[in-house]
Motif scaffolding. Structure first.
Motif, PDB file in Angstrom:
ATOM      1  N   LEU A 154      71.202  38.459  18.919  1.00 43.68           N
ATOM      2  CA  LEU A 154      71.705  39.271  18.511  1.00 43.68           C
ATOM      3  C   LEU A 154      71.785  39.553  17.122  1.00 43.68           C
ATOM      4  O   LEU A 154      70.822  40.377  16.559  1.00 43.68           O
ATOM      5  N   ALA A 155      71.372  38.130  16.386  1.00 45.49           N
ATOM      6  CA  ALA A 155      70.670  38.526  14.905  1.00 45.49           C
ATOM      7  C   ALA A 155      69.050  38.656  14.833  1.00 45.49           C
ATOM      8  O   ALA A 155      68.847  39.203  13.942  1.00 45.49           O
ATOM      9  N   VAL A 156      68.516  37.986  16.235  1.00 36.06           N
ATOM     10  CA  VAL A 156      67.137  38.163  16.038  1.00 36.06           C
ATOM     11  C   VAL A 156      66.875  39.809  16.255  1.00 36.06           C
ATOM     12  O   VAL A 156      66.289  40.241  15.824  1.00 36.06           O
ATOM     13  N   LEU A 157      67.391  39.986  16.872  1.00 35.16           N
ATOM     14  CA  LEU A 157      67.087  41.351  17.599  1.00 35.16           C
ATOM     15  C   LEU A 157      67.398  42.255  16.095  1.00 35.16           C
ATOM     16  O   LEU A 157      66.906  43.303  16.379  1.00 35.16           O
ATOM     17  N   ALA A 158      68.732  42.022  16.176  1.00 29.90           N
ATOM     18  CA  ALA A 158      69.184  43.498  14.838  1.00 29.90           C
ATOM     19  C   ALA A 158      68.165  42.876  13.731  1.00 29.90           C
ATOM     20  O   ALA A 158      67.610  44.331  13.164  1.00 29.90           O
ATOM     21  N   CYS A 204      57.190  33.504  18.702  1.00 28.01           N
ATOM     22  CA  CYS A 204      56.827  33.828  20.243  1.00 28.01           C
ATOM     23  C   CYS A 204      58.740  33.531  20.806  1.00 28.01           C
ATOM     24  O   CYS A 204      58.492  34.864  21.942  1.00 28.01           O
ATOM     25  N   ARG A 205      58.790  32.669  20.979  1.00 25.85           N
ATOM     26  CA  ARG A 205      60.423  32.568  21.531  1.00 25.85           C
ATOM     27  C   ARG A 205      60.820  33.379  21.045  1.00 25.85           C
ATOM     28  O   ARG A 205      62.288  33.816  21.561  1.00 25.85           O
ATOM     29  N   ASP A 206      61.279  33.816  19.426  1.00 30.56           N
ATOM     30  CA  ASP A 206      62.172  34.693  19.030  1.00 30.56           C
ATOM     31  C   ASP A 206      61.980  35.892  19.573  1.00 30.56           C
ATOM     32  O   ASP A 206      62.694  37.460  19.780  1.00 30.56           O
ATOM     33  N   ALA A 207      60.358  36.700  19.553  1.00 33.84           N
ATOM     34  CA  ALA A 207      60.274  38.099  20.461  1.00 33.84           C
ATOM     35  C   ALA A 207      60.255  38.457  21.581  1.00 33.84           C
ATOM     36  O   ALA A 207      60.635  38.765  22.185  1.00 33.84           O
ATOM     37  N   GLU A 208      60.166  36.589  22.690  1.00 28.45           N
ATOM     38  CA  GLU A 208      60.768  36.853  24.255  1.00 28.45           C
ATOM     39  C   GLU A 208      62.145  37.260  23.907  1.00 28.45           C
ATOM     40  O   GLU A 208      62.721  37.790  24.756  1.00 28.45           O
ATOM     41  N   VAL A 209      63.235  36.969  23.667  1.00 25.67           N
ATOM     42  CA  VAL A 209      64.337  36.929  23.555  1.00 25.67           C
ATOM     43  C   VAL A 209      65.115  38.322  23.274  1.00 25.67           C
ATOM     44  O   VAL A 209      66.055  38.905  23.744  1.00 25.67           O
ATOM     45  N   PRO A 224      64.760  50.738  21.875  1.00 23.60           N
ATOM     46  CA  PRO A 224      63.606  51.346  20.407  1.00 23.60           C
ATOM     47  C   PRO A 224      62.758  50.019  20.274  1.00 23.60           C
ATOM     48  O   PRO A 224      62.050  49.228  21.293  1.00 23.60           O
ATOM     49  N   VAL A 225      61.768  50.329  19.306  1.00 21.64           N
ATOM     50  CA  VAL A 225      60.264  50.067  19.818  1.00 21.64           C
ATOM     51  C   VAL A 225      60.904  48.650  18.336  1.00 21.64           C
ATOM     52  O   VAL A 225      61.350  49.722  17.854  1.00 21.64           O
ATOM     53  N   LEU A 226      60.427  47.540  18.902  1.00 26.11           N
ATOM     54  CA  LEU A 226      61.389  47.121  17.695  1.00 26.11           C
ATOM     55  C   LEU A 226      59.576  45.911  17.172  1.00 26.11           C
ATOM     56  O   LEU A 226      58.537  46.488  18.035  1.00 26.11           O
ATOM     57  N   ASP A 227      59.910  45.320  16.239  1.00 27.87           N
ATOM     58  CA  ASP A 227      59.030  44.940  15.288  1.00 27.87           C
ATOM     59  C   ASP A 227      59.287  43.313  16.097  1.00 27.87           C
ATOM     60  O   ASP A 227      59.984  42.834  14.627  1.00 27.87           O
ATOM     61  N   LEU A 228      58.011  43.278  16.322  1.00 27.99           N
ATOM     62  CA  LEU A 228      57.745  42.023  17.189  1.00 27.99           C
ATOM     63  C   LEU A 228      56.370  41.372  16.748  1.00 27.99           C
ATOM     64  O   LEU A 228      55.284  42.600  16.805  1.00 27.99           O
ATOM     65  N   PRO A 229      56.223  40.952  17.108  1.00 31.04           N
ATOM     66  CA  PRO A 229      54.059  40.319  17.300  1.00 31.04           C
ATOM     67  C   PRO A 229      54.259  40.431  18.846  1.00 31.04           C
ATOM     68  O   PRO A 229      54.652  40.656  19.478  1.00 31.04           O
ATOM     69  N   PRO A 230      52.355  40.682  19.120  1.00 30.86           N
ATOM     70  CA  PRO A 230      52.193  41.049  20.255  1.00 30.86           C
ATOM     71  C   PRO A 230      53.271  39.876  21.488  1.00 30.86           C
ATOM     72  O   PRO A 230      53.724  38.854  20.929  1.00 30.86           O
ATOM     73  N   LEU A 231      53.243  40.287  22.788  1.00 32.43           N
ATOM     74  CA  LEU A 231      53.958  39.354  23.585  1.00 32.43           C
ATOM     75  C   LEU A 231      53.530  38.464  24.459  1.00 32.43           C
ATOM     76  O   LEU A 231      54.228  37.895  24.522  1.00 32.43           O
ATOM     77  N   ALA A 232      52.223  38.756  23.870  1.00 31.56           N
ATOM     78  CA  ALA A 232      51.156  37.071  24.923  1.00 31.56           C
ATOM     79  C   ALA A 232      51.904  35.783  23.856  1.00 31.56           C
ATOM     80  O   ALA A 232      52.012  35.788  22.781  1.00 31.56           O
ATOM     81  N   PRO A 233      52.439  34.585  24.715  1.00 35.10           N
ATOM     82  CA  PRO A 233      53.192  34.047  23.816  1.00 35.10           C
ATOM     83  C   PRO A 233      52.329  32.699  22.960  1.00 35.10           C
ATOM     84  O   PRO A 233      52.635  31.593  23.762  1.00 35.10           O
ATOM     85  N   GLU A 234      51.644  33.266  22.110  1.00 32.23           N
ATOM     86  CA  GLU A 234      50.419  31.853  21.781  1.00 32.23           C
ATOM     87  C   GLU A 234      51.744  31.840  20.309  1.00 32.23           C
ATOM     88  O   GLU A 234      52.098  31.853  19.968  1.00 32.23           O
ATOM     89  N   PRO A 235      50.618  30.109  20.671  1.00 31.21           N
ATOM     90  CA  PRO A 235      51.766  28.964  19.249  1.00 31.21           C
ATOM     91  C   PRO A 235      51.217  29.593  18.057  1.00 31.21           C
ATOM     92  O   PRO A 235      50.424  29.968  18.019  1.00 31.21           O
TER      93      PRO A 235
END
Length: 273
Positions: free
Chosen positions: A221-225, A83-88, A105-116
């Protein structure tokens, strides 16, 4: 340097640092719903600091005491990693899109809710248990012989990784370097909090913080890439590559200020001679 009889023993101060980090992490957990981003970041940083502080005990306590505690702190931190990587990544993508005038862009990330990765209540229980296990450590009369030696060894490791990153500036190696640099900073802060008069450590607190910050920007930047879809436009790829090149130059400039001195020349300034 003679110990001040009015100050707590180093073991007591060290225990105060460790317990304080656990209690602050529980406070971060409580404000997770209202301030998810800052709370997650703060909790993860506290667990990183706790692992770094425990390294100071490696010379005086058996591994069987320390390794489970470090593993538990890492597990608590990693529960919030996704969830930290997704928020960043979302925050950085929005900021770059606004600056460069690019469509988001539409990012390949988990849901927005910051759930552990596990429930918050389970993490709260683990923090309580971790605090109790730390309290049970035999630290009351502990004295630390040459505590700066741990910092010097970490400094050596940072120099080695820095040289490797110059040769091979791959994301995974840079990320490993960042972890070591952040540990160097946290160790330095712990030694200052323990009232250790170590000039070489104090002089490198700010440069280490700046180097860790720049390496953190590279990791973002690496996480976003990694979250960009495979069909992301060339403009986005070029933008990230350009920012990466610029950040690398800044990173190595920071490294010169922080890590230029060979470790052997710092021994006296770290109380190890």
């Amino acid at each position: 340097m003679a110990a001040d009889p009015d100050l707590p023993l180093p073991g007591e101060r060290l225990l105060g640092l460790l317990v304080g980090l656990c209690r602050q992490a529980r406070g971060d957990l409580q404000r997770l719903r209202l301030q998810p981003g800052p709370a997650v970041h703060a909790l993860r940083v506290r667990m990183k600091k706790l692992c770094a502080v425990l390294r100071l005990l490696a010379a005086v306590l058996p591994r069987q005491f320390l390794k489970p505690l470090q593993a538990e702190a890492r597990a608590i931190r990693q529960a919030f990693g996704a969830c930290r990587d997704a928020e960043v990544a979302r925050h950085l993508a929005a900021r770059l899109a606004g600056k460069a005038g690019l469509p988001l862009p539409v990012l390949d990330l988990p849901p927005l809710a910051p759930e552990p990765a596990v429930s918050r209540e389970a993490i709260r229980r683990r923090l309580v248990q971790l605090e109790q296990r730390l309290t049970d450590l035999p630290l009351a009369s502990l004295t630390l012989d040459s505590p700066g030696a741990v910092w010097v060894e970490q400094y050596r490791c940072c120099r080695r990784l820095g040289r490797r990153c110059r040769r091979q500036p791959r994301a995974a190696i840079l990320h490993a370097w960042r972890k070591r640099v952040k540990e160097l900073e946290h160790l330095g802060l712990a030694l200052v909090a323990l009232r250790m008069d170590l000039p070489a450590v104090r002089a490198r607190l700010r440069p280490a913080r700046e180097l860790g910050r720049r390496l953190g920007q590279l990791q973002d930047l690496a996480v976003l890439a990694g979250a960009l879809p495979t069909d992301a436009g060339k403009a986005w790829r070029r933008l990230l590559a350009k920012r990466r090149r610029r950040l690398l130059r800044r990173v190595f400039a920071c490294a010169e200020r922080c890590l230029a001195t060979p470790a052997r020349k710092l021994l006296a300034g770290c109380g190890t001679e």
